[in-house]
Motif scaffolding. Structure first.
Motif, PDB file in Angstrom:
ATOM      1  N   TRP A 360       1.094  15.027 -27.073  1.00 39.93           N
ATOM      2  CA  TRP A 360       2.264  14.785 -27.899  1.00 39.93           C
ATOM      3  C   TRP A 360       2.578  16.015 -28.740  1.00 39.93           C
ATOM      4  CZ3 TRP A 360       5.627  10.903 -27.767  1.00 39.93           C
ATOM      5  CH2 TRP A 360       5.236   9.708 -27.153  1.00 39.93           C
ATOM      6  N   ALA A 361       3.861  16.303 -28.874  1.00 35.53           N
ATOM      7  CA  ALA A 361       4.282  17.319 -29.834  1.00 35.53           C
ATOM      8  C   ALA A 361       4.128  16.752 -31.239  1.00 35.53           C
ATOM      9  CB  ALA A 361       5.737  17.721 -29.590  1.00 35.53           C
ATOM     10  N   ILE A 362       3.693  17.571 -32.180  1.00 37.68           N
ATOM     11  CA  ILE A 362       3.487  17.128 -33.555  1.00 37.68           C
ATOM     12  C   ILE A 362       4.387  17.918 -34.491  1.00 37.68           C
ATOM     13  CG2 ILE A 362       1.095  16.426 -33.122  1.00 37.68           C
ATOM     14  CD1 ILE A 362       0.206  19.049 -34.383  1.00 37.68           C
ATOM     15  N   ARG A 363       4.452  17.463 -35.729  1.00 37.90           N
ATOM     16  CA  ARG A 363       5.264  18.138 -36.732  1.00 37.90           C
ATOM     17  C   ARG A 363       4.687  19.531 -36.997  1.00 37.90           C
ATOM     18  NH1 ARG A 363       8.967  16.208 -40.363  1.00 37.90           N
ATOM     19  NH2 ARG A 363       9.287  17.431 -42.249  1.00 37.90           N
ATOM     20  N   ASN A 364       5.550  20.523 -37.083  1.00 37.77           N
ATOM     21  CA  ASN A 364       5.139  21.909 -37.288  1.00 37.77           C
ATOM     22  C   ASN A 364       4.140  22.363 -36.216  1.00 37.77           C
ATOM     23  OD1 ASN A 364       6.703  22.061 -39.692  1.00 37.77           O
ATOM     24  ND2 ASN A 364       5.029  21.103 -40.844  1.00 37.77           N
ATOM     25  N   ASP A 365       4.412  22.006 -34.989  1.00 39.09           N
ATOM     26  CA  ASP A 365       3.543  22.326 -33.864  1.00 39.09           C
ATOM     27  C   ASP A 365       3.402  23.841 -33.726  1.00 39.09           C
ATOM     28  OD1 ASP A 365       2.315  22.541 -31.288  1.00 39.09           O
ATOM     29  OD2 ASP A 365       3.078  20.538 -30.810  1.00 39.09           O
ATOM     30  N   ALA A 366       2.140  24.320 -33.686  1.00 38.22           N
ATOM     31  CA  ALA A 366       1.886  25.758 -33.616  1.00 38.22           C
ATOM     32  C   ALA A 366       2.315  26.357 -32.283  1.00 38.22           C
ATOM     33  CB  ALA A 366       0.393  26.022 -33.847  1.00 38.22           C
ATOM     34  N   GLY A 438       9.831  11.103 -31.557  1.00 35.95           N
ATOM     35  CA  GLY A 438       8.708  12.023 -31.621  1.00 35.95           C
ATOM     36  C   GLY A 438       7.374  11.284 -31.718  1.00 35.95           C
ATOM     37  N   ASN A 439       6.480  11.814 -32.512  1.00 38.94           N
ATOM     38  CA  ASN A 439       5.131  11.265 -32.653  1.00 38.94           C
ATOM     39  C   ASN A 439       5.123  10.146 -33.697  1.00 38.94           C
ATOM     40  OD1 ASN A 439       2.428  10.904 -32.297  1.00 38.94           O
ATOM     41  ND2 ASN A 439       1.797  12.699 -33.488  1.00 38.94           N
ATOM     42  N   THR A 440       5.796   9.036 -33.382  1.00 38.14           N
ATOM     43  CA  THR A 440       5.846   7.872 -34.265  1.00 38.14           C
ATOM     44  C   THR A 440       5.333   6.649 -33.510  1.00 38.14           C
ATOM     45  OG1 THR A 440       8.152   7.498 -33.632  1.00 38.14           O
ATOM     46  CG2 THR A 440       7.771   8.760 -35.641  1.00 38.14           C
ATOM     47  N   SER A 441       5.358   5.485 -34.149  1.00 37.28           N
ATOM     48  CA  SER A 441       4.796   4.267 -33.579  1.00 37.28           C
ATOM     49  C   SER A 441       5.495   3.882 -32.268  1.00 37.28           C
ATOM     50  CB  SER A 441       4.913   3.117 -34.577  1.00 37.28           C
ATOM     51  OG  SER A 441       4.585   1.888 -33.968  1.00 37.28           O
ATOM     52  N   ILE A 442       4.717   3.826 -31.183  1.00 37.75           N
ATOM     53  CA  ILE A 442       5.266   3.425 -29.892  1.00 37.75           C
ATOM     54  C   ILE A 442       5.675   1.956 -29.923  1.00 37.75           C
ATOM     55  CG2 ILE A 442       4.758   3.125 -27.442  1.00 37.75           C
ATOM     56  CD1 ILE A 442       5.166   5.961 -28.190  1.00 37.75           C
ATOM     57  N   ARG A 443       4.891   1.121 -30.608  1.00 35.70           N
ATOM     58  CA  ARG A 443       5.197  -0.313 -30.670  1.00 35.70           C
ATOM     59  C   ARG A 443       6.533  -0.555 -31.363  1.00 35.70           C
ATOM     60  NH1 ARG A 443       0.949  -3.442 -29.079  1.00 35.70           N
ATOM     61  NH2 ARG A 443      -1.051  -2.343 -28.889  1.00 35.70           N
ATOM     62  N   LYS A 444       6.779   0.171 -32.436  1.00 36.43           N
ATOM     63  CA  LYS A 444       8.066   0.040 -33.124  1.00 36.43           C
ATOM     64  C   LYS A 444       9.205   0.506 -32.218  1.00 36.43           C
ATOM     65  CE  LYS A 444       7.679  -1.650 -37.306  1.00 36.43           C
ATOM     66  NZ  LYS A 444       8.480  -2.816 -37.741  1.00 36.43           N
ATOM     67  N   ARG A 445       8.967   1.584 -31.507  1.00 33.68           N
ATOM     68  CA  ARG A 445       9.988   2.111 -30.617  1.00 33.68           C
ATOM     69  C   ARG A 445      10.341   1.088 -29.538  1.00 33.68           C
ATOM     70  NH1 ARG A 445       8.661   7.960 -28.380  1.00 33.68           N
ATOM     71  NH2 ARG A 445       7.254   7.915 -30.157  1.00 33.68           N
ATOM     72  N   ILE A 446       9.308   0.416 -29.011  1.00 33.36           N
ATOM     73  CA  ILE A 446       9.537  -0.593 -27.979  1.00 33.36           C
ATOM     74  C   ILE A 446      10.366  -1.748 -28.529  1.00 33.36           C
ATOM     75  CG2 ILE A 446       8.410  -2.314 -26.519  1.00 33.36           C
ATOM     76  CD1 ILE A 446       8.300   0.534 -25.492  1.00 33.36           C
ATOM     77  N   GLN A 447      10.089  -2.182 -29.766  1.00 29.46           N
ATOM     78  CA  GLN A 447      10.862  -3.264 -30.383  1.00 29.46           C
ATOM     79  C   GLN A 447      12.341  -2.908 -30.429  1.00 29.46           C
ATOM     80  OE1 GLN A 447       9.284  -4.276 -34.231  1.00 29.46           O
ATOM     81  NE2 GLN A 447       7.206  -4.578 -33.439  1.00 29.46           N
ATOM     82  N   TYR A 448      12.662  -1.680 -30.823  1.00 30.78           N
ATOM     83  CA  TYR A 448      14.061  -1.257 -30.900  1.00 30.78           C
ATOM     84  C   TYR A 448      14.666  -1.087 -29.505  1.00 30.78           C
ATOM     85  CZ  TYR A 448      14.000  -0.570 -35.947  1.00 30.78           C
ATOM     86  OH  TYR A 448      13.956  -0.779 -37.299  1.00 30.78           O
ATOM     87  N   ASP A 449      13.870  -0.588 -28.555  1.00 29.98           N
ATOM     88  CA  ASP A 449      14.378  -0.443 -27.185  1.00 29.98           C
ATOM     89  C   ASP A 449      14.709  -1.800 -26.573  1.00 29.98           C
ATOM     90  OD1 ASP A 449      14.168   2.302 -27.252  1.00 29.98           O
ATOM     91  OD2 ASP A 449      12.221   2.371 -26.249  1.00 29.98           O
ATOM     92  N   LEU A 450      13.839  -2.800 -26.790  1.00 37.41           N
ATOM     93  CA  LEU A 450      14.082  -4.132 -26.246  1.00 37.41           C
ATOM     94  C   LEU A 450      15.313  -4.764 -26.891  1.00 37.41           C
ATOM     95  CD1 LEU A 450      10.486  -5.639 -25.934  1.00 37.41           C
ATOM     96  CD2 LEU A 450      11.926  -4.683 -24.146  1.00 37.41           C
ATOM     97  N   TYR A 451      15.489  -4.527 -28.183  1.00 37.36           N
ATOM     98  CA  TYR A 451      16.695  -5.041 -28.854  1.00 37.36           C
ATOM     99  C   TYR A 451      17.945  -4.448 -28.206  1.00 37.36           C
ATOM    100  CZ  TYR A 451      20.310  -5.866 -32.320  1.00 37.36           C
ATOM    101  OH  TYR A 451      21.489  -6.238 -32.928  1.00 37.36           O
ATOM    102  N   TYR A 452      17.906  -3.139 -27.934  1.00 31.22           N
ATOM    103  CA  TYR A 452      19.063  -2.482 -27.329  1.00 31.22           C
ATOM    104  C   TYR A 452      19.357  -3.065 -25.946  1.00 31.22           C
ATOM    105  CZ  TYR A 452      21.724   1.032 -24.790  1.00 31.22           C
ATOM    106  OH  TYR A 452      22.658   1.647 -24.004  1.00 31.22           O
ATOM    107  N   ILE A 453      18.311  -3.251 -25.131  1.00 31.22           N
ATOM    108  CA  ILE A 453      18.509  -3.739 -23.765  1.00 31.22           C
ATOM    109  C   ILE A 453      19.066  -5.160 -23.777  1.00 31.22           C
ATOM    110  CG2 ILE A 453      17.327  -4.334 -21.616  1.00 31.22           C
ATOM    111  CD1 ILE A 453      15.339  -2.062 -22.269  1.00 31.22           C
TER     112      ILE A 453
END
Length: 472
Positions: A360-366, A438-453
């Motif tokens: 995963w890419a992270i914040r301020n990735d070197a 980005g590098n945030t909660s996958i579970r939260k992302r899935i909740q929003y994706d399912l709402y959209y679908i």
């Protein structure tokens, strides 16, 4: 019965809208020309050209109202919400009507080069009167239906067999639609602990064996059987007992707990089949979305290349820092789990993953270059994905595509993860505009994706695009 009542109410509102619009049209003519509220400057025009507008109005208005959801019985929609939606719909209809009137300009006389022009005052009066009369008509219809309901006209008395999770869920939804004339009289359940209980103010009237007695004594019109899968024998016995009575019987299957999306009923040569993963984005809606994707993507590429030469400038900046390659390709998983190569402006060093593999890419990735940090900050590295949209790999709006390595990991850890691949991946999405990127909660992302679908609409897509531009 539920769909029939929805259609009957929608037909009633449609009739009211058309009658109110007709009255507004002729009233606008009268107030502008017969008894002018604003002095006439060119004399009284002929009525025939204005009459030509009427079929366009009677076609446009129902279509615009329909696509704004004004013929859908939505739970919890207040009068204020309905009025605001009505204002937007009428204004859009007025814009379309003005476009038609600007295009349709008949000659004043055969062979003449002078063309008829419609009065702006007439159109303005029509829109104002239409908004007022449609709002008043809808309010009158709503109040009339509520009075009929309170007086008990056409009221459907409903008995729910099963006071468990499924039964309570069905009863709650029926009670939430009292405007359709549903009155849940009570439950039946074999659990002794529920015999003296009530749910949503609805009492338990006895056990499942009492179904014939309760149907007769309570004058029941509809019976909803909402028993769990393990109560299969009780369900069959209840169906046999209810079959002896003259009532409408509805079976609520407990398998809906396994549905990943909205369940729909399909017909296979007379055999009902329940689809547990129906996606709303199909058929004509999919075609419309694709047309918008192609139009916006093509226009965006042309504008960013020639009008505002963003692409050449960014490409030059990457080249000056560490030469080629300017673009970066990476495998991602899209519609139906098929892989494709996503395009980006390169924002990291060429050897960024040589020692680590996919991470995963992270914040301020070197691993980022100086130009790459700027690109990532403003999401400019995503712009070449407009080419993916043109190719059909992606859409403008949808769940963000992940790398196959991460997909294989997440699908075993996160329930319903693979549902997000039932639609095309997008450059932006409902999760991203709410900060889940980005590098945030996958579970939260899935909740929003399912709402959209589950809740996809063109209106939602436009809202996401606007939020993306606003938050950029």
């Amino acid at each position: 019965m539920i769909q029939q009542r929805h259609r009957a109410r929608s037909a009633l509102y449609l009739t009211g809208d058309l009658v109110a619009t007709l009255v507004a049209f002729f009233a606008a003519w009268y107030l502008r020309f017969e008894s002018p509220v604003v002095p006439l400057t060119k004399g009284l025009p002929e009525f025939q050209p204005y009459l030509v507008l009427l079929p366009a109005v009677l076609l446009l208005w129902p279509l615009v109202f329909y696509f704004h959801g004004l013929y859908q019985m939505r739970r919890g929609r207040s009068r204020v919400d309905e009025l605001l939606t009505l204002v937007v719909a009428v204004l859009l209809g007025a814009i379309l009507l003005s476009s038609f009137s600007a295009w349709y300009r008949p000659p004043l006389e055969p062979g003449s080069t002078d063309y008829f022009t419609y009065s702006r005052w007439f159109l303005g009066l029509f829109v104002g009167l239409d908004l007022l009369l449609v709002a008043v008509t809808r309010l009158a219809i709503r109040q009339a239906l509520q009075r009929r309901q309170l007086q008990g006209h056409n009221l459907q008395r409903i008995l729910v067999v099963g006071a468990g999770r499924l039964g309570k869920e069905i009863a709650g939804k029926l009670q939430a639609h009292r405007e359709l004339g549903f009155d849940v009289v009570g439950f039946l359940d074999d659990d002794p602990g529920k015999s003296a209980s009530s749910f949503h103010g609805i009492p338990v009237l006895g056990s499942i064996h009492d179904v014939e007695r309760v149907v007769s004594s309570e004058l029941i019109d509809q019976v909803y059987i909402a028993l769990p899968l393990e109560a299969h024998k009780k369900m069959l016995r209840a169906l046999q007992n209810v079959a002896r009575e003259c009532v409408e019987v509805k079976l609520v299957p407990d398998i809906l707990q396994y549905a990943t999306l909205k369940a729909t009923l399909e017909d296979l040569d007379g055999t009902p089949v329940i689809n547990l993963s129906q996606v709303p984005l199909q058929g004509w809606t999919s075609l419309i979305k694709r047309v918008i994707d192609v139009g916006v993507a093509a226009g965006g590429i042309a504008a960013l290349t020639f009008v505002l030469p963003v692409f050449p400038i960014l490409a030059a900046a990457i080249w000056l820092q560490d030469r080629r390659p300017i673009f970066y390709q990476q495998e991602r998983m899209g519609l139906d789990g098929k892989s494709f190569m996503i395009w980006k402006f390169r924002s990291m060093r060429i050897d960024a993953e040589n020692s680590t593999g996919p991470v995963w890419a992270i914040r301020n990735d070197a691993r980022r270059t100086r130009v790459g940090s700027f690109l990532r900050r403003w999401s400019l590295d995503e712009l070449p994905q407009l080419w993916n949209v043109l190719r059909g790999d992606m859409s403008l709006v949808g769940p963000r595509p992940e790398r196959p390595t991460f997909v294989r990991e997440f699908k075993h850890k996160i329930p319903q993860y693979m549902v997000r691949h039932r639609v095309k991946a997008g450059i932006t999405g409902w999760a991203q505009v709410h900060g889940w990127r980005g590098n945030t909660s996958i579970r939260k992302r899935i909740q929003y994706d399912l709402y959209y679908i589950e809740n996809w609409s063109l209106k939602l897509d436009l809202k996401i695009l606007w939020m993306t531009v606003r938050h950029s």
